[in-house]
Design a protein around this motif. Sequence first.
Motif, PDB file in Angstrom:
ATOM      1  N   ILE A   1      -4.568  -7.161   4.806  1.00  0.00           N
ATOM      2  CA  ILE A   1      -3.932  -5.886   4.441  1.00  0.00           C
ATOM      3  C   ILE A   1      -3.827  -4.983   5.663  1.00  0.00           C
ATOM      4  O   ILE A   1      -2.793  -4.355   5.915  1.00  0.00           O
ATOM      5  N   PHE A   2      -4.915  -4.931   6.444  1.00  0.00           N
ATOM      6  CA  PHE A   2      -4.894  -4.121   7.664  1.00  0.00           C
ATOM      7  C   PHE A   2      -3.814  -4.616   8.621  1.00  0.00           C
ATOM      8  O   PHE A   2      -3.093  -3.822   9.247  1.00  0.00           O
ATOM      9  N   ARG A   3      -3.672  -5.926   8.711  1.00  0.00           N
ATOM     10  CA  ARG A   3      -2.682  -6.517   9.622  1.00  0.00           C
ATOM     11  C   ARG A   3      -1.257  -6.231   9.153  1.00  0.00           C
ATOM     12  O   ARG A   3      -0.348  -6.030   9.971  1.00  0.00           O
ATOM     13  N   SER A   4      -1.033  -6.175   7.830  1.00  0.00           N
ATOM     14  CA  SER A   4       0.305  -5.898   7.310  1.00  0.00           C
ATOM     15  C   SER A   4       0.704  -4.436   7.507  1.00  0.00           C
ATOM     16  O   SER A   4       1.897  -4.119   7.596  1.00  0.00           O
ATOM     17  N   LYS A   5      -0.253  -3.545   7.598  1.00  0.00           N
ATOM     18  CA  LYS A   5       0.049  -2.126   7.779  1.00  0.00           C
ATOM     19  C   LYS A   5       0.169  -1.757   9.256  1.00  0.00           C
ATOM     20  O   LYS A   5       1.000  -0.940   9.630  1.00  0.00           O
TER      21      LYS A   5
ATOM     22  N   PRO B   1      14.310  -0.580  -6.679  1.00  0.00           N
ATOM     23  CA  PRO B   1      15.341  -0.474  -7.725  1.00  0.00           C
ATOM     24  C   PRO B   1      16.302  -1.649  -7.753  1.00  0.00           C
ATOM     25  O   PRO B   1      16.986  -1.858  -8.733  1.00  0.00           O
ATOM     26  N   HIS B   2      16.354  -2.428  -6.666  1.00  0.00           N
ATOM     27  CA  HIS B   2      17.301  -3.550  -6.607  1.00  0.00           C
ATOM     28  C   HIS B   2      16.775  -4.787  -7.336  1.00  0.00           C
ATOM     29  O   HIS B   2      17.484  -5.392  -8.149  1.00  0.00           O
ATOM     30  N   ASN B   3      15.550  -5.178  -7.011  1.00  0.00           N
ATOM     31  CA  ASN B   3      15.016  -6.411  -7.618  1.00  0.00           C
ATOM     32  C   ASN B   3      13.860  -6.150  -8.581  1.00  0.00           C
ATOM     33  O   ASN B   3      13.324  -7.093  -9.170  1.00  0.00           O
ATOM     34  N   GLY B   4      13.466  -4.888  -8.734  1.00  0.00           N
ATOM     35  CA  GLY B   4      12.389  -4.555  -9.656  1.00  0.00           C
ATOM     36  C   GLY B   4      10.997  -4.912  -9.176  1.00  0.00           C
ATOM     37  O   GLY B   4      10.032  -4.785  -9.928  1.00  0.00           O
ATOM     38  N   GLN B   5      10.870  -5.358  -7.925  1.00  0.00           N
ATOM     39  CA  GLN B   5       9.563  -5.741  -7.396  1.00  0.00           C
ATOM     40  C   GLN B   5       8.707  -4.503  -7.143  1.00  0.00           C
ATOM     41  O   GLN B   5       9.176  -3.513  -6.594  1.00  0.00           O
ATOM     42  N   VAL B   6       7.452  -4.570  -7.549  1.00  0.00           N
ATOM     43  CA  VAL B   6       6.531  -3.449  -7.408  1.00  0.00           C
ATOM     44  C   VAL B   6       5.631  -3.685  -6.202  1.00  0.00           C
ATOM     45  O   VAL B   6       5.037  -4.762  -6.056  1.00  0.00           O
ATOM     46  N   SER B   7       5.531  -2.696  -5.326  1.00  0.00           N
ATOM     47  CA  SER B   7       4.681  -2.778  -4.137  1.00  0.00           C
ATOM     48  C   SER B   7       3.464  -1.899  -4.339  1.00  0.00           C
ATOM     49  O   SER B   7       3.590  -0.716  -4.658  1.00  0.00           O
ATOM     50  N   TYR B   8       2.300  -2.496  -4.166  1.00  0.00           N
ATOM     51  CA  TYR B   8       1.046  -1.761  -4.306  1.00  0.00           C
ATOM     52  C   TYR B   8       0.444  -1.400  -2.953  1.00  0.00           C
ATOM     53  O   TYR B   8      -0.468  -0.585  -2.886  1.00  0.00           O
ATOM     54  N   ILE B   9       0.939  -2.032  -1.884  1.00  0.00           N
ATOM     55  CA  ILE B   9       0.474  -1.768  -0.528  1.00  0.00           C
ATOM     56  C   ILE B   9       1.616  -1.141   0.255  1.00  0.00           C
ATOM     57  O   ILE B   9       2.714  -1.713   0.336  1.00  0.00           O
ATOM     58  N   HIS B  10       1.382   0.034   0.828  1.00  0.00           N
ATOM     59  CA  HIS B  10       2.413   0.696   1.623  1.00  0.00           C
ATOM     60  C   HIS B  10       2.571  -0.031   2.957  1.00  0.00           C
ATOM     61  O   HIS B  10       1.592  -0.476   3.568  1.00  0.00           O
ATOM     62  N   GLY B  11       3.804  -0.152   3.419  1.00  0.00           N
ATOM     63  CA  GLY B  11       4.077  -0.899   4.650  1.00  0.00           C
ATOM     64  C   GLY B  11       3.803  -0.137   5.920  1.00  0.00           C
ATOM     65  O   GLY B  11       3.918  -0.708   7.014  1.00  0.00           O
ATOM     66  N   SER B  12       3.429   1.134   5.836  1.00  0.00           N
ATOM     67  CA  SER B  12       3.191   1.946   7.030  1.00  0.00           C
ATOM     68  C   SER B  12       1.720   2.300   7.138  1.00  0.00           C
ATOM     69  O   SER B  12       1.019   2.451   6.131  1.00  0.00           O
ATOM     70  N   SER B  13       1.261   2.439   8.376  1.00  0.00           N
ATOM     71  CA  SER B  13      -0.126   2.842   8.607  1.00  0.00           C
ATOM     72  C   SER B  13      -0.327   4.331   8.412  1.00  0.00           C
ATOM     73  O   SER B  13      -1.462   4.808   8.444  1.00  0.00           O
ATOM     74  N   GLN B  14       0.766   5.091   8.202  1.00  0.00           N
ATOM     75  CA  GLN B  14       0.680   6.538   8.043  1.00  0.00           C
ATOM     76  C   GLN B  14       0.644   6.976   6.582  1.00  0.00           C
ATOM     77  O   GLN B  14       0.623   8.179   6.309  1.00  0.00           O
ATOM     78  N   ALA B  15       0.660   6.040   5.653  1.00  0.00           N
ATOM     79  CA  ALA B  15       0.695   6.403   4.236  1.00  0.00           C
ATOM     80  C   ALA B  15       0.049   5.300   3.417  1.00  0.00           C
ATOM     81  O   ALA B  15      -0.216   4.190   3.908  1.00  0.00           O
TER      82      ALA B  15
END
Length: 347
Positions: free
Chosen positions: A332-336, A261-275
């Motif tokens: 992607i695996f490494r980022s999660k 909501p702050h910068n309007g950036q859309v994330s398509y990859i979740h940052g957690s390995s649990q979701a």
Amino acid sequence: MGARGAPSRRRPAGRRLWHLPTGSFPFLLLLLLLCIQLGGGQKKKENLLAEKVEQLMEWSSRRSIFRMNGDKFRKFIKAPPRNYSMIVMFTALQPQRQCSVCRQANEEYQILANSWRYSSAFCNKLFFSMVDYDEGTDVFQQLNMNSAPTFMHFPPKGRPKRADTFDLQRIGFAAEQLAKWIADRTDVHIRVFRPPNYSGTIALALLVSLVGGLLYLRRNNLEFIYNKTGWAMVSLCIVFAMTSGQMWNHIRGPPYAHKNPHNGQVSYIHGSSQAQFVAESHIILVLNAAITMGMVLLNEAATSKGDVGKRRIICLVGLGLVVFFFSFLLSIFRSKYHGYPYSFLIK
């Protein structure tokens, strides 16, 4: 001659058996006034609570989820007295907000609230409400809330704790998951009743009709049923769907993506390995398909007996697909999984 009687003890005229200390009457009067005031204050609180509950029950009779602005939020949720639990969905449903996740979460929230409203266990101990950002901006600011949708439980006494905020990113917003969270926080168990959905039945009927029509048209030549390539393609599609997490999406009901909501950036990859997001599973599906295509081309280049130059080009294309898209998948695996040490080409 009479006997002399025993001397009688007479109480001196005007003397009392007990007396009050000087200045006690004002103290008793003050104590009496204090008791009256406390009793009146308690009665006033009871009347105020009864009025609030009556108003909430009236709103609930009209709709299972009632909307709140800043004034209603402070009166019915923040201000005492309160002997009921309140589940609040903080959202942004206006079209200009472009919050598709909010609309999806609102549908599940509506199913949950309707299940409670029309159940036999319905009572005045639990209510469902909603605060839209455009109707209660001051509420969002008061709670330092910068994302939507968010579900919170406000208990009858005390302030909400950390567990009173629903972990939407990890669990998803399916009505069943919300009901389980509410049961943990309030001991109120809600059995979720979903409206009948005939889309699956219709799709199955169309598929059966399509297959039946195809078999009828090809009834004189059914050799295609024994086509190994066709069955291999069907099997690969099922494998891609399962390995990309489509079943997890069906069970957990995660959002398609997340918009900051702050910068309007859309994330398509979740940052957690649990979701994960729904868009993330689509990306993984495409990457797995591209890697598989590369392996098929490599196998074709090694086993075919055509022109050497053509086989070499096919080999290079297949190798490029495998290397590039596997590197992307590994990144992607490494980022999660934070702390994973290995990467290849793409970090």
